[in-house]
Structure formats: structure tokens, C-alpha cells
Write a protein that holds these residues in place. Structure first.
Motif, PDB file in Angstrom:
ATOM      1  N   THR A 118      45.167  39.970  32.339  1.00  0.00           N
ATOM      2  CA  THR A 118      44.199  40.450  33.332  1.00  0.00           C
ATOM      3  C   THR A 118      42.798  40.315  32.753  1.00  0.00           C
ATOM      4  O   THR A 118      42.609  40.199  31.539  1.00  0.00           O
ATOM      5  CB  THR A 118      44.448  41.925  33.683  1.00  0.00           C
ATOM      6  OG1 THR A 118      44.360  42.703  32.479  1.00  0.00           O
ATOM      7  CG2 THR A 118      45.808  42.124  34.316  1.00  0.00           C
ATOM      8  N   LYS A 119      41.840  40.339  33.658  1.00  0.00           N
ATOM      9  CA  LYS A 119      40.442  40.243  33.196  1.00  0.00           C
ATOM     10  C   LYS A 119      39.608  41.148  34.075  1.00  0.00           C
ATOM     11  O   LYS A 119      39.716  41.118  35.311  1.00  0.00           O
ATOM     12  CB  LYS A 119      39.977  38.788  33.319  1.00  0.00           C
ATOM     13  CG  LYS A 119      38.571  38.526  32.821  1.00  0.00           C
ATOM     14  CD  LYS A 119      38.196  37.071  33.039  1.00  0.00           C
ATOM     15  CE  LYS A 119      36.684  36.908  32.996  1.00  0.00           C
ATOM     16  NZ  LYS A 119      36.261  35.586  33.424  1.00  0.00           N
ATOM     17  N   ASN A 120      38.772  41.960  33.428  1.00  0.00           N
ATOM     18  CA  ASN A 120      37.832  42.815  34.152  1.00  0.00           C
ATOM     19  C   ASN A 120      36.690  41.972  34.698  1.00  0.00           C
ATOM     20  O   ASN A 120      35.939  41.390  33.933  1.00  0.00           O
ATOM     21  CB  ASN A 120      37.209  43.823  33.174  1.00  0.00           C
ATOM     22  CG  ASN A 120      37.705  45.206  33.425  1.00  0.00           C
ATOM     23  OD1 ASN A 120      38.023  45.561  34.539  1.00  0.00           O
ATOM     24  ND2 ASN A 120      37.770  45.993  32.372  1.00  0.00           N
ATOM     25  N   ASN A 133      34.431  43.313  37.016  1.00  0.00           N
ATOM     26  CA  ASN A 133      33.422  44.361  36.949  1.00  0.00           C
ATOM     27  C   ASN A 133      34.152  45.693  37.028  1.00  0.00           C
ATOM     28  O   ASN A 133      35.373  45.731  36.850  1.00  0.00           O
ATOM     29  CB  ASN A 133      32.378  44.211  38.067  1.00  0.00           C
ATOM     30  CG  ASN A 133      33.024  44.050  39.444  1.00  0.00           C
ATOM     31  OD1 ASN A 133      33.994  44.746  39.753  1.00  0.00           O
ATOM     32  ND2 ASN A 133      32.494  43.154  40.252  1.00  0.00           N
ATOM     33  N   GLU A 134      33.442  46.768  37.300  1.00  0.00           N
ATOM     34  CA  GLU A 134      34.094  48.090  37.293  1.00  0.00           C
ATOM     35  C   GLU A 134      35.122  48.250  38.400  1.00  0.00           C
ATOM     36  O   GLU A 134      36.004  49.105  38.317  1.00  0.00           O
ATOM     37  CB  GLU A 134      33.037  49.185  37.458  1.00  0.00           C
ATOM     38  CG  GLU A 134      32.322  49.525  36.163  1.00  0.00           C
ATOM     39  CD  GLU A 134      31.281  50.609  36.379  1.00  0.00           C
ATOM     40  OE1 GLU A 134      30.168  50.474  35.828  1.00  0.00           O
ATOM     41  OE2 GLU A 134      31.583  51.576  37.108  1.00  0.00           O
ATOM     42  N   LEU A 174      39.491  43.326  39.359  1.00  0.00           N
ATOM     43  CA  LEU A 174      40.237  42.724  38.256  1.00  0.00           C
ATOM     44  C   LEU A 174      40.756  41.363  38.688  1.00  0.00           C
ATOM     45  O   LEU A 174      41.007  41.122  39.867  1.00  0.00           O
ATOM     46  CB  LEU A 174      41.482  43.570  37.940  1.00  0.00           C
ATOM     47  CG  LEU A 174      41.319  44.919  37.294  1.00  0.00           C
ATOM     48  CD1 LEU A 174      42.636  45.674  37.366  1.00  0.00           C
ATOM     49  CD2 LEU A 174      40.883  44.774  35.852  1.00  0.00           C
ATOM     50  N   SER A 233      40.816  38.109  43.186  1.00  0.00           N
ATOM     51  CA  SER A 233      40.539  39.333  42.432  1.00  0.00           C
ATOM     52  C   SER A 233      41.116  40.514  43.203  1.00  0.00           C
ATOM     53  O   SER A 233      41.301  40.437  44.422  1.00  0.00           O
ATOM     54  CB  SER A 233      39.029  39.506  42.213  1.00  0.00           C
ATOM     55  OG  SER A 233      38.390  39.794  43.436  1.00  0.00           O
ATOM     56  N   HIS A 265      46.799  45.699  33.965  1.00  0.00           N
ATOM     57  CA  HIS A 265      45.598  45.778  33.125  1.00  0.00           C
ATOM     58  C   HIS A 265      45.696  46.961  32.158  1.00  0.00           C
ATOM     59  O   HIS A 265      45.405  46.846  30.957  1.00  0.00           O
ATOM     60  CB  HIS A 265      44.367  45.906  34.021  1.00  0.00           C
ATOM     61  CG  HIS A 265      43.081  45.957  33.255  1.00  0.00           C
ATOM     62  ND1 HIS A 265      42.596  44.875  32.535  1.00  0.00           N
ATOM     63  CD2 HIS A 265      42.191  46.968  33.067  1.00  0.00           C
ATOM     64  CE1 HIS A 265      41.460  45.209  31.954  1.00  0.00           C
ATOM     65  NE2 HIS A 265      41.190  46.479  32.260  1.00  0.00           N
ATOM     66  N   VAL A 289      40.321  47.595  41.806  1.00  0.00           N
ATOM     67  CA  VAL A 289      40.916  48.527  40.848  1.00  0.00           C
ATOM     68  C   VAL A 289      41.490  49.705  41.629  1.00  0.00           C
ATOM     69  O   VAL A 289      40.796  50.303  42.465  1.00  0.00           O
ATOM     70  CB  VAL A 289      39.845  49.020  39.844  1.00  0.00           C
ATOM     71  CG1 VAL A 289      40.393  50.147  38.992  1.00  0.00           C
ATOM     72  CG2 VAL A 289      39.373  47.865  38.973  1.00  0.00           C
ATOM     73  N   SER A 344      45.968  46.665  38.527  1.00  0.00           N
ATOM     74  CA  SER A 344      45.444  47.766  37.708  1.00  0.00           C
ATOM     75  C   SER A 344      46.477  48.237  36.704  1.00  0.00           C
ATOM     76  O   SER A 344      46.143  48.550  35.553  1.00  0.00           O
ATOM     77  CB  SER A 344      45.024  48.941  38.597  1.00  0.00           C
ATOM     78  OG  SER A 344      44.051  48.534  39.517  1.00  0.00           O
ATOM     79  N   CYS A 348      45.835  46.715  28.077  1.00  0.00           N
ATOM     80  CA  CYS A 348      44.726  47.230  27.258  1.00  0.00           C
ATOM     81  C   CYS A 348      45.074  48.474  26.457  1.00  0.00           C
ATOM     82  O   CYS A 348      44.400  48.813  25.499  1.00  0.00           O
ATOM     83  CB  CYS A 348      43.522  47.555  28.150  1.00  0.00           C
ATOM     84  SG  CYS A 348      42.924  46.110  29.020  1.00  0.00           S
TER      85      CYS A 348
END
Lengths: 172, 432
Positions: free
Chosen positions: B262-264, B266-267, B270, B209, B232, B212, B229, B236
Motif C-alpha cells: 500500500t502507499k499513502n 495523502n491523509e 491510499l 485510490s 495498510h 482511508v 486501510s 505498517c
């Protein structure tokens, strides 16, 4: 006699020989090509000769041609096709005429540049020596055999050694 | 644009590179290619650092040095305790010189500036008096500011260190004025350094991971940490769908992957996912974490993303873009780099060992897909006797040929081919 020309014509059979392992012709051919690259000596190609070079599958020859091209050491020639007339007028057999016609473009290229050919085709040289009997201009062309005289050719081009008189296209 | 470096490591005597739209730095290992770019990277990491230590920041994201003595040129016969970097074009010349001070590091010593406003050139150093500093500024404007602030006190100008540069700054009653009118002679050099996108040779191990990392047109530090980032954001945001599609197309062209996603998590984190194989249908199960695929993808993705993310006229400096790539993909990179130059007007500087990549560039020139004048080829060598770096520049003609070129370049392949064939020939003749 020394060679003072800018470029020489290298037959496609040198390309073929350089890519295989026929001793000693292959190594001698490779050494000559490397010498030309190392001393930055130009080579002249007419369209037919360039096509012949490109058809060869030798990676070594292809890589060499690429390097020479990238270094602006390849001279593109557009020679007038005059040698066939000499071949037609020459007192030679039909078999010899066929051999000569096959390589007429190489001699045309040499006549349009500095009259120096590097080719392993001894048969063709012998025929052109006979053709030279009826053509004054052909007598001034040098035909060197890399497979036999590779080192000597390199010395002529890099060190300015004398060209053996026997390399001229003259019927002895 | 020209950059010159002097007194830095093996570049003892001044050496200059003419930067074109595509600038290629090539040469044997330890010939000085990376050293040439390091002064600019040192300035970049110094300006971007949160803390101003007063000296050039030696150990940062872009360059990792441990002591100033590593920078000082040790080329025999040359005694230099300063190094300098110059930036010039037809309109201006800026030269920043740094002095080595034992136990204090590399400090800015003086800045030379020449431009339309300073036709004869000026040198700003710490020793410049207030009167001399003031004389360098446009007199009408100096008078204007003196008048405007006369009620508040005395206005004068002083040479001050501004991070790793020197500038003339306005003082009011012997204190720095919050309202500034002065002269920053190194401004363009600073802008070049901070706008530079740096894709280093060591681009980090692929991670499960990524943090961000928010960015806009500027990418402090080295670029690879922004990649997840940026991808991502492209994935998106419909505004960036063209770039996202281009990235997927380029990965496919290079044979690295048919898709990326990409996959989030959490805040703050990524995940980067790559398609498992070329014929993937882009179903979620067809993607794997980037850490689970070969190095080729994780090391090339920063290169591709940097070239797509860069804005017009921005400089992207990529060290060894060909790393971990199959020769076919190295060749494919040429077209991708050229498209950044020709279609998006990005300025690209590549440091490369790949003769295939360079040959690819030559082919594009011969096919008129890239203008020959857009390419600057620079071959670095090191003098055998004193270790001094030398740079030979070559430009391409309309056929992509570069003419006279140091003999080392791509002769290695030919020599190796010859060695193999000679060895086979000898072995065969020994058997007979």
C-alpha cells in the motif's frame, strides 16, 4: 426374477468406455452410470476394482465416482478371494484361465455383495460361465453387458424389470 | 445457532438454517439464498445508519431495495404482510417481527424472547401497558429503582421502539430517563447484525485510490471499503506483520499475486499495489496499481482480508467468494476458508455456486483437517408451483460425504461431460 439387491459391481471397463466415443458402447455405459446416480443405487468396490477405476483417465468416470462417493453410494467390500479356487478346478484352457484370473476380483466382489456384475467383457463372461459348471455359487451371479443391454439394465435397476435368465453365469 | 426467516420474499413459510463454524448456502440462481440473509443485513444497515427513520432501512450498503412491497412475500396461497427473523440456540430464542405499512415502510411490530429468565417466552409489542411492561422485569430490581428515584418523581416502564427493535425503557415523570434500567429483548440479534462482516457479491470496481476507512472489530456497511486501510495497517504496524505475511502467502497460493503493498497518497487516500508477476523481487517497480491487474485480485482481496481480520467467534458472510477466480484458485479458497475456521475460530457463512470449492471442503474433512460437525451444507431450491424457497440441510460424515442431496448439485458437470461425449460419438457414427 427381479433384482432386489442393494449394490451392483461395475467393472472398470465401463469406466473406460464411458470416457471415450465408441458407439454404442460408450453412450450405453455413460447412461448406465447416470442411471445409477439418478436412482441413488449403490455400487460395490473391492480394493483392486477401486484401484482400476482410479487408474482410468476418463474425466466422466472420475466425476461419476466422486459424485457417488459424496452421496455415500459407494460400498467398500473386502471379499474373500475364493474364485481363484473355482478357476483352478475348472476344466478350461490356460488362455481361458488367464482371462478368468484377470477378473476374479470382480466375481469375488459380486459374491460378497448382491451377485450382480455390470461389465462389457463378454469374453470374461463366457469363461466364467464355463467355470460356473464346477461351482454352484457362481451360477447365481448375474453378468450384464452395458454396451449391449444398457437400457435393459437400467430398467431392471430402476423399474424392477425381470432379469433375463441368460444373464446368469451358466454354461448353456 | 439457528436463524429462521418467515414471510420474506420467496421465504413465505418459515425456513431455518443451522449455522455451524462453516455454513454453506448453495443452490440455483433465484432460489432464495441471498433472500435468507437479507433480513439480518437490513437490521445491520438500519442499526448502523446515522439517522433513525423509524422503519427498516431498505436502501443501504448491505441491501438495496426501493420499496417495502419488494419484501412482502408474494408466494401464492400465502397472505403475509409481516416478516420475521428469529435467532436461537439451546439457551435462548429471539424473534423480531416486522409489519408492512403502506407508504411508511417496514416497522417493528413485536419481539418475542425466551431464555432462562423468561422460560415461557414473552412478547413485547407497542400495545403492552406500563403495568404489563413492568411485570416483565425482575421485581426486586424494579422496587430498587423505584425507591432510588422516589425523590425525583414517578418511575415507570414503557415499551419503546429502539431503531428496528422494541425495548422496555425506564421513564421518570413520563420522560425517558437518561439513566436506564430496562430490557432489550433483541440485544443478541442486534449484536449479531452489527458484528457481522459482510463481503457482498458485487465488491466494486478496483480503484486507483481508496478512501482511508478507520475500523476496529466492527465494519459498518459492506466490508470492501475497509480493505485498503486494513492492509495498510498490517503492512505498517509490526504487531500485524503475521497477518500481512499470511495475506501475501494466500495471494500467492491462489496464484493471484506474489505480493501486495500500500502507499499513502495523502491523509485521506491510499493506493493498493499488487506485484506484476509471480517471480517479482518486490522492488517498487515490480508493483502496479490494483486497478491495472485482473478482477481476480480486487474481488478476492476483500474475502482474504475479511477472513484474516475477523476476530474469534465473529461471523463473516461472504457472497460468492469464487467470483472471477480460475477453478484452481476456487479450489485453493477451500483451504483458506477452513484455516479461518479451524485456526482462528472465525464463523464463516458462504453463499456459493462453486462445486469445486465445496469439493475442496469435503477433501479437507476426509483428510481430518476440518471437523465434519463444523460444516453445515444447505441447498436452496424453489418450488416450481408456488415459488416457495425450500432448504435441504446436509451434514458431512468423516469421509466428507453428504449423503442424499438434491440432484441438481454438481450433476451439471457430469451431465455436460456426458453431452459432449455423446455429441462426439454421434458425430463420429454419422461420419462412418
Amino acid at each position: 426374477m427381479k433384482f432386489n439387491g442393494e449394490s451392483i459391481v461395475v467393472d472398470a471397463d465401463v469406466a473406460r468406455a464411458s470416457g471415450v466415443s465408441e458407439h454404442p458402447s460408450s453412450k450405453n455405459s455413460r447412461d448406465l452410470l447416470q442411471t445409477l446416480l439418478r436412482i441413488k443405487h449403490k455400487v460395490g468396490f473391492c480394493p483392486i476394482l477401486l484401484d482400476e477405476w482410479k487408474k482410468h483417465r476418463s474425466l466422466f468416470a472420475k466425476q461419476w465416482l466422486t459424485s457417488m462417493t459424496a452421496r455415500k453410494l459407494v460400498v467398500r467390500l473386502s471379499p474373500p478371494p475364493i474364485v481363484r479356487a473355482y478357476i483352478d478346478a475348472a476344466e478350461i484352457t490356460e488362455a481361458q484361465r488367464e482371462i478368468a484370473n484377470k477378473d476374479a476380483h470382480i466375481v469375488d466382489a459380486a459374491l460378497a455383495s448382491d451377485k450382480f456384475i455390470a461389465s462389457n467383457d463378454k469374453k470374461a463372461r463366457d469363461v466364467f460361465c464355463r467355470v460356473a459348471d464346477s461351482s454352484g455359487s457362481l451360477c447365481t451371479v448375474i453378468w450384464a453387458i452395458p454396451s449391449e443391454d444398457g437400457e435393459q439394465i437400467s430398467a431392471i435397476l430402476s423399474d424392477g424389470n425381470d432379469i433375463p435368465p441368460g444373464w446368469k453365469l451358466m454354461h448353456v | 445457532m439457528k436463524i429462521s426467516v418467515e414471510g420474506y420474499k420467496s421465504i413465505a413459510e418459515k425456513r431455518t438454517v443451522n449455522f455451524s463454524n462453516l455454513t454453506i448456502l448453495s443452490g440455483a440462481n433465484s432460489s432464495g439464498k441471498s433472500s435468507f440473509m437479507q433480513p439480518l443485513l437490513l437490521i445491520k444497515q438500519t442499526l448502523e445508519n446515522d439517522f433513525d427513520a423509524g422503519s427498516l432501512m431498505l436502501d443501504g450498503s448491505n441491501v438495496k431495495l426501493t420499496d417495502s412491497s419488494e419484501i412482502v412475500s408474494k408466494v401464492s396461497g400465502v397472505d403475509k404482510k409481516n416478516f420475521s427473523i428469529s435467532l436461537s440456540n439451546k439457551d435462548y430464542e429471539i424473534k423480531a417481527s416486522y409489519k408492512f405499512r403502506s407508504r411508511r415502510g417496514m416497522h417493528i411490530d413485536n419481539v418475542y424472547h425466551k431464555s432462562a429468565d423468561f422460560k415461557d417466552g414473552i412478547t413485547i409489542s407497542h400495545g403492552l401497558s406500563q403495568t404489563e411492561a413492568e411485570k416483565l422485569l425482575p421485581p426486586e430490581q424494579v422496587a430498587l429503582f423505584k425507591d432510588s428515584f422516589s425523590k425525583n418523581g414517578k418511575v415507570h416502564w414503557k415499551v419503546e421502539r429502539d431503531r428496528c427493535f422494541l425495548a422496555i425503557k425506564m421513564h421518570l415523570n413520563n420522560q425517558r430517563s437518561p439513566f436506564q434500567f430496562g430490557f432489550d429483548p433483541s440485544r443478541k440479534l442486534g449484536i449479531l447484525a452489527t458484528r457481522l462482516i459482510h463481503v457482498p457479491g458485487l465488491r466494486g470496481n478496483p480503484e486507483r485510490s481508496y478512501k482511508v476507512a478507520v475500523s476496529d472489530n466492527l465494519y459498518p456497511g459492506s466490508f470492501e471499503r475497509y480493505v485498503a486501510s486494513i492492509v495498510h495497517q498490517w503492512e505498517c504496524n509490526s504487531r500485524h506483520k503475521i497477518k500481512f505475511q499470511l495475506l501475501k502467502d494466500q495471494l500467492k497460493e491462489l496464484g493471484l499475486a506474489s505480493s501486495v503493498s500500500t502507499k499513502n497518497i495523502n491523509e485521506t487516500r491510499l493506493e493498493l499495489k499488487i506485484s506484476r508477476f509471480a517471480g517479482c523481487n518486490q522492488h517498487p517497480s515490480d508493483y502496479v496499481n490494483i486497478a491495472d491487474v485482473g478482477f481476480g485480485v480486487s474481488q478476492t482481496l476483500p474475502v482474504l482480508v475479511a477472513l484474516l481480520a475477523a476476530k474469534k467467534d465473529q461471523y463473516v458472510y461472504i457472497e460468492q467468494p469464487e467470483l472471477h477466480l480460475h477453478p484452481k484458485a476456487q479450489f485453493g479458497l477451500a483451504k483458506i476458508i477452513a484455516s479461518a475456521v479451524t485456526e482462528r475460530n472465525v464463523n464463516v457463512v458462504i453463499e456459493t455456486h462453486s462445486s469445486i470449492l465445496i469439493r475442496g471442503i469435503q477433501i479437507l474433512v476426509a483428510k481430518t483437517k476440518l471437523r465434519p460437525e463444523a460444516v453445515s451444507l444447505n441447498w436452496f431450491t424453489q418450488d416450481n408451483e408456488n415459488g416457495q424457497t425450500n432448504i435441504n440441510e446436509a451434514s458431512l460424515d468423516k469421509y466428507g460425504a453428504f449423503g442424499d442431496w438434491p440432484s441438481d448439485f454438481d450433476d451439471v458437470i457430469l451431465n455436460v461431460e456426458q453431452m459432449y461425449l455423446d455429441a462426439v460419438e454421434e458425430a463420429i457414427s454419422n461420419e462412418i
